[in-house]
Structure formats: structure tokens, C-alpha cells
Design a protein around this motif. Structure first.
Motif, PDB file in Angstrom:
ATOM      1  N   SER A   1     -46.666  20.339 -51.200  1.00 38.69           N
ATOM      2  CA  SER A   1     -47.281  19.078 -51.566  1.00 38.69           C
ATOM      3  C   SER A   1     -48.627  18.905 -50.872  1.00 38.69           C
ATOM      4  O   SER A   1     -49.612  18.457 -51.492  1.00 38.69           O
TER       5      SER A   1
ATOM      6  N   ARG B   1     -51.284  21.147 -52.466  1.00 38.94           N
ATOM      7  CA  ARG B   1     -51.758  20.613 -53.732  1.00 38.94           C
ATOM      8  C   ARG B   1     -52.692  19.422 -53.522  1.00 38.94           C
ATOM      9  O   ARG B   1     -53.645  19.229 -54.287  1.00 38.94           O
ATOM     10  N   GLU B   2     -52.428  18.627 -52.472  1.00 43.08           N
ATOM     11  CA  GLU B   2     -53.315  17.498 -52.179  1.00 43.08           C
ATOM     12  C   GLU B   2     -54.703  17.992 -51.775  1.00 43.08           C
ATOM     13  O   GLU B   2     -55.720  17.435 -52.218  1.00 43.08           O
TER      14      GLU B   2
ATOM     15  N   GLU C   1     -56.408  19.360 -54.831  1.00 37.78           N
ATOM     16  CA  GLU C   1     -56.872  18.279 -55.701  1.00 37.78           C
ATOM     17  C   GLU C   1     -58.164  17.668 -55.169  1.00 37.78           C
ATOM     18  O   GLU C   1     -59.068  17.332 -55.950  1.00 37.78           O
TER      19      GLU C   1
ATOM     20  N   GLY D   1     -60.910  19.703 -56.204  1.00 43.03           N
ATOM     21  CA  GLY D   1     -61.059  19.873 -57.640  1.00 43.03           C
ATOM     22  C   GLY D   1     -60.567  21.210 -58.132  1.00 43.03           C
ATOM     23  O   GLY D   1     -61.068  21.722 -59.145  1.00 43.03           O
TER      24      GLY D   1
ATOM     25  N   ARG E   1     -56.900  24.127 -58.092  1.00 46.14           N
ATOM     26  CA  ARG E   1     -55.446  24.134 -58.167  1.00 46.14           C
ATOM     27  C   ARG E   1     -54.877  25.295 -57.358  1.00 46.14           C
ATOM     28  O   ARG E   1     -55.558  26.301 -57.122  1.00 46.14           O
TER      29      ARG E   1
END
Length: 214
Positions: free
Chosen positions: A142, A145-146, A149, A152, A154
């Protein structure tokens, strides 16, 4: 080694779960000026402890006898023996907490017997450990992924995963004594099983797509 950009994160998990085991020690002791008398009394008291433990049945998961000690007490500055001491300790592991307080009180009611504990813990193979590790991995993913993000991009794959979690430690009990029924009834011992902390931590490296900086 990854060819592209990498994000490194730490995943953590913390839980408090009910204990599964309770351990306590019971020590029978004896003292007399005569060595044979000391040994006889010690054997008798240890046998009485065994009888009580035998009567607990399936509530006891494990019992281990150990730490047998017999030693002389000498007069200061001489080797003259003035008394003999003896002690034998048994460590008991209990799974039925409803019988724990009564069992400890019955043992402590024996002549020259000391009871210490309990120490609460989880089983080594408790599902709580696995659940915490899974949660730590989910936390790491998690977080990765933060970060991705925020850039910008993945997450594209896992490069490395390392377990860095601490070991769990048994905890002592909180004990409360309550008086027995009026008229000299049997005393009661209420034990509050302490929730056990379960922790897990991992360090993970994930590959990510190329960020467009600038």
C-alpha cells in the motif's frame, strides 16, 4: 538488480490478541539440620505437588520438572554445616485459563511451596503471527502504491522482500486477590489475561514505471 526506478518501503503491522498459553512455576522447599530429613521432606512435598498437578487433568498442556537444588548452610567463616536446604521447581503450562487461578491457589496452599507467575504467551505456531506478517506485506504494498501515485507512476513488480519484524515477548500477569466467602471460605484468585502484542515488519523494494519529472 533492477534496471529501472525502484521504490523501497517498510511495511508494519501491530495487533493485540488474547493469549493462548499461561506458564507458572511451583517450587517445593525444605530445610532441616539433618540432611536426610531435608531430602525426605523435599521428596514428600514434591510428591504432593505432583498429585495436585495430576488432578488438573487436561487443563495442563505441559509440565517440566527441573532446577533441583540441595545445599548446606554453613556457619560464617567456617565449614560447619548448621542446616541443609533443598528445593525443586516445576514449570507448568496451562491452556484452560478458567482453572488457572484455582490451581495456583491450591498449590500455594501446600506447606513450603512457592508459586510464581503466570507468564502469558501465544503458541509458536499461532495464526496470529501469520496474520500479522500478511498485514505487514499488505502495508508495504500500500505504501509503495502511494509513493508511486504521488510520482504519477505505477508499481510493476516486487524486487526484494525482507522480514525485519521483532520477536514477541511473554508478558507477566496482572493478579488480583479476592477474599473467600464469609465464614472462612476458600479464597479466590482472579487473573486478567494480558493481551499479547503481535508485531511484524518487512522491507520491500518494488520496481515502478519511469516517472516524468521536471
Amino acid at each position: 538488480m533492477a534496471d529501472g526506478p525502484v521504490v523501497t518501503v517498510r511495511g508494519e503491522a501491530y495487533r493485540e490478541v488474547a493469549p493462548e498459553l499461561a506458564r507458572f512455576s511451583v517450587t517445593a522447599t525444605a530445610r532441616d539440620r539433618d540432611r536426610e530429613t531435608t531430602l525426605t521432606r523435599l521428596a514428600e512435598r514434591a510428591a504432593a505437588v505432583r498429585v495436585l498437578l495430576d488432578g488438573a487433568g487436561s487443563a495442563i498442556a505441559r509440565r517440566e520438572a527441573g532446577d533441583l537444588r540441595v545445599w548446606p548452610e554453613t556457619r560464617r567463616a567456617t565449614e560447619r554445616v548448621v542446616a541443609w536446604h533443598g528445593g525443586v521447581t516445576t514449570t507448568v503450562t496451562v491452556t484452560d485459563f478458567t482453572a488457572l487461578g484455582e490451581l495456583m491457589l491450591r498449590l500455594a496452599d501446600q506447606e513450603q511451596v512457592e508459586v510464581a507467575g503466570p507468564w502469558w504467551s501465544l503458541r509458536p505456531d499461532s495464526p496470529a503471527h501469520r496474520e500479522a506478517r500478511h498485514a505487514a506485506i499488505s502495508d508495504a504494498l500500500s505504501r509503495a502504491r502511494e509513493y508511486a501515485e504521488a510520482l504519477g507512476v505505477r508499481v510493476t513488480g516486487l524486487i526484494e522482500l525482507a522480514d525485519t519484524g521483532p520477536a514477541d515477548r511473554p508478558m507477566m500477569a496482572r493478579m488480583a486477590f479476592a477474599g473467600g466467602a464469609e465464614g472462612g471460605g476458600r479464597p479466590e484468585l482472579e487473573l486478567d489475561p494480558q493481551p499479547q502484542p503481535v508485531q511484524a515488519a518487512v522491507q520491500a523494494r518494488f520496481s515502478i514505471t519511469e516517472p516524468a519529472l521536471g
